[in-house]
Write a protein that holds these residues in place. Structure first.
Motif, mmCIF file in Angstrom:
data_model
loop_
_atom_site.group_PDB
_atom_site.id
_atom_site.type_symbol
_atom_site.label_atom_id
_atom_site.label_comp_id
_atom_site.label_asym_id
_atom_site.label_seq_id
_atom_site.Cartn_x
_atom_site.Cartn_y
_atom_site.Cartn_z
ATOM 1 N N LYS A 215 25.765 40.523 55.104
ATOM 2 C CA LYS A 215 26.422 40.154 56.363
ATOM 3 C C LYS A 215 26.795 38.675 56.362
ATOM 4 O O LYS A 215 27.889 38.298 56.812
ATOM 5 N N ALA A 216 25.904 37.831 55.853
ATOM 6 C CA ALA A 216 26.196 36.401 55.789
ATOM 7 C C ALA A 216 27.416 36.136 54.907
ATOM 8 O O ALA A 216 28.302 35.345 55.264
ATOM 9 N N LEU A 217 27.480 36.804 53.770
ATOM 10 C CA LEU A 217 28.634 36.655 52.887
ATOM 11 C C LEU A 217 29.905 37.155 53.558
ATOM 12 O O LEU A 217 30.958 36.503 53.485
ATOM 13 N N SER A 218 29.806 38.290 54.207
ATOM 14 C CA SER A 218 30.965 38.874 54.886
ATOM 15 C C SER A 218 31.471 37.966 55.997
ATOM 16 O O SER A 218 32.677 37.734 56.129
ATOM 17 N N ASP A 219 30.550 37.424 56.780
ATOM 18 C CA ASP A 219 30.939 36.529 57.870
ATOM 19 C C ASP A 219 31.569 35.246 57.337
ATOM 20 O O ASP A 219 32.539 34.731 57.912
ATOM 21 N N PHE A 220 31.038 34.725 56.248
ATOM 22 C CA PHE A 220 31.576 33.485 55.689
ATOM 23 C C PHE A 220 32.954 33.713 55.080
ATOM 24 O O PHE A 220 33.859 32.885 55.227
ATOM 25 N N LEU A 221 33.128 34.821 54.393
ATOM 26 C CA LEU A 221 34.421 35.118 53.772
ATOM 27 C C LEU A 221 35.496 35.337 54.818
ATOM 28 O O LEU A 221 36.606 34.802 54.705
ATOM 29 N N GLY A 222 35.170 36.094 55.850
ATOM 30 C CA GLY A 222 36.144 36.369 56.904
ATOM 31 C C GLY A 222 37.412 37.000 56.345
ATOM 32 O O GLY A 222 37.357 37.951 55.568
ATOM 33 N N ALA A 223 38.553 36.421 56.698
ATOM 34 C CA ALA A 223 39.849 36.948 56.258
ATOM 35 C C ALA A 223 40.409 36.166 55.066
ATOM 36 O O ALA A 223 41.560 36.385 54.669
ATOM 37 N N LYS A 224 39.612 35.244 54.509
ATOM 38 C CA LYS A 224 40.096 34.435 53.380
ATOM 39 C C LYS A 224 40.216 35.293 52.124
ATOM 40 O O LYS A 224 39.492 36.279 51.950
ATOM 41 N N ASN A 225 41.105 34.900 51.229
ATOM 42 C CA ASN A 225 41.245 35.608 49.959
ATOM 43 C C ASN A 225 40.021 35.397 49.073
ATOM 44 O O ASN A 225 39.540 36.327 48.421
ATOM 45 N N PHE A 226 39.576 34.125 49.032
ATOM 46 C CA PHE A 226 38.392 33.779 48.267
ATOM 47 C C PHE A 226 37.468 32.984 49.177
ATOM 48 O O PHE A 226 37.829 32.668 50.309
ATOM 49 N N PHE A 227 36.300 32.649 48.707
ATOM 50 C CA PHE A 227 35.304 32.105 49.627
ATOM 51 C C PHE A 227 35.647 30.727 50.176
ATOM 52 O O PHE A 227 35.139 30.338 51.222
ATOM 53 N N PHE A 228 36.538 30.005 49.494
ATOM 54 C CA PHE A 228 36.935 28.702 50.035
ATOM 55 C C PHE A 228 38.449 28.545 50.076
ATOM 56 O O PHE A 228 38.967 27.455 49.875
ATOM 57 N N GLY A 229 39.131 29.637 50.345
ATOM 58 C CA GLY A 229 40.576 29.549 50.524
ATOM 59 C C GLY A 229 41.354 30.498 49.643
ATOM 60 O O GLY A 229 40.926 31.610 49.357
ATOM 61 N N ASP A 230 42.520 30.018 49.197
ATOM 62 C CA ASP A 230 43.434 30.873 48.439
ATOM 63 C C ASP A 230 43.203 30.824 46.938
ATOM 64 O O ASP A 230 43.857 31.555 46.188
ATOM 65 N N ASP A 231 42.329 29.940 46.500
ATOM 66 C CA ASP A 231 42.041 29.832 45.070
ATOM 67 C C ASP A 231 40.555 30.053 44.815
ATOM 68 O O ASP A 231 39.705 29.604 45.595
ATOM 69 N N ALA A 232 40.257 30.710 43.723
ATOM 70 C CA ALA A 232 38.863 30.966 43.370
ATOM 71 C C ALA A 232 38.200 29.689 42.884
ATOM 72 O O ALA A 232 38.813 28.867 42.201
ATOM 73 N N THR A 233 36.944 29.509 43.245
ATOM 74 C CA THR A 233 36.151 28.368 42.788
ATOM 75 C C THR A 233 34.940 28.906 42.022
ATOM 76 O O THR A 233 34.795 30.119 41.848
ATOM 77 N N GLU A 234 34.070 27.995 41.601
ATOM 78 C CA GLU A 234 32.907 28.431 40.814
ATOM 79 C C GLU A 234 32.052 29.446 41.561
ATOM 80 O O GLU A 234 31.518 30.388 40.968
ATOM 81 N N VAL A 235 31.903 29.267 42.863
ATOM 82 C CA VAL A 235 31.025 30.165 43.619
ATOM 83 C C VAL A 235 31.570 31.585 43.624
ATOM 84 O O VAL A 235 30.813 32.554 43.715
ATOM 85 N N ASP A 236 32.885 31.733 43.496
ATOM 86 C CA ASP A 236 33.465 33.084 43.440
ATOM 87 C C ASP A 236 33.012 33.809 42.182
ATOM 88 O O ASP A 236 32.809 35.020 42.204
#
Length: 295
Positions: A215-236
């Motif tokens: 749930k925490a991951l789902s809430d943080f991701l929201g409607a974004k493509n990746f976890f910090f925007g439109d580009d994948a980062t290390e955490v992805d």
């Protein structure tokens, strides 16, 4: 005293064949292990400046059963670093776990250290556009999934649903699975979980913890493509490595149902990562490719 000694000798004589067999078996195991180490040390000459990624064999529905092997291979694909797979498993693994890499004359174990090493070696920073606050949040998310969610999933998969796991995801027919082996393996995983801490909880409590993380991951991701925007980062890479196992390599259970029903954006996120960075996904599984497939 003489009679007692005679009795002992007679008993030892009776068991001599078994004792001898055990000794031969023990010697055989030592010899085989040494041969495997020797072979591992002579894996062959790899191209210069080519990353050699050591991991387990390809798996049934996802490229690997190891969360961390999927993490590192996804990172290599995002960064386009040239690499080749070596499905050597634990043979030669410096810390007794996968994945690990070889690069020219250097050997690096542990997924996070591997990525740090490659970042430095190739001057790469997938997090370059993140603020200090975002980097801190990314680290917190990564530690949650790798130190908490991971253990919940490992126990759900290998302790509580080990028979279904072996039958459905390792293509092992139920009649082939020895009950004693299953019991021993489940006990082994429960002991590991007990030492870590998650294993001290009940099945329902572990499921509850896993659902909270999802749930925490789902809430943080929201409607974004990746976890910090439109580009994948290390955490992805790290999160996808974990979620790929929940989506594709988990027997039916409440946590998996919750993933699909209540965290549909995580499900879509996995499909998005797969489509963008793993266009050859099916060929990298034992269903669509070969166990020894090499990129």
């Amino acid at each position: 005293m003489y009679n007692m000694a005679t009795t002992v000798i007679d008993r030892l004589t009776e068991f001599a064949p078994y004792i001898g067999g055990a000794v031969v078996l023990g010697v055989g195991v030592v010899v085989i292990r040494q041969m495997r180490k020797t072979l591992a040390s002579k894996r062959g000459i790899h191209p210069i400046d080519m990353v050699v990624l050591h991991q387990f064999d390809r798996a049934h529905f996802a490229p690997n059963l190891s969360h961390f092997a999927v993490k590192v291979e996804t990172y290599l694909r995002i960064t386009k670093i040239p690499y080749v797979n070596s499905f050597s498993g634990l043979n030669g693994a410096p810390k007794g776990k996968v994945p690990w890499i070889e690069y020219n004359e250097e050997t690096i174990p542990d997924s996070s250290f591997i990525i740090e090493f490659l970042n430095h070696k190739f001057s790469i920073d997938l997090n370059k556009d993140l603020t200090a606050e975002q980097r801190a949040a990314a680290r917190a998310l990564q530690k949650m999934v790798e130190e908490n969610t991971y253990w919940c999933h490992i126990l759900l998969r290998w302790a509580f649903h080990v028979e279904e796991m072996m039958r459905s995801y390792l293509s092992a027919p139920s009649w082939f699975i020895n009950r004693y082996i299953l019991w021993r393996y489940r006990r082994y995983m429960m002991n590991k979980g007990w030492v870590q801490g998650i294993g001290r909880h009940t099945y329902d409590e572990i499921t509850h913890i896993a659902k909270g993380d999802l749930k925490a991951l789902s809430d943080f991701l929201g409607a974004k493509n990746f976890f910090f925007g439109d580009d994948a980062t290390e955490v992805d890479c790290a999160i996808f490595g974990q979620l790929s196992q929940i989506k594709w390599h988990t027997p039916d259970c409440e946590a998996k149902t919750y993933f699909f029903d209540e965290c549909s954006n995580l499900d879509e996120y996995c499909d998005r990562m797969k489509a963008k960075y793993w266009p050859d996904w099916e060929e990298c599984t034992t269903r669509g490719g070969t166990t020894k497939a090499t990129k």
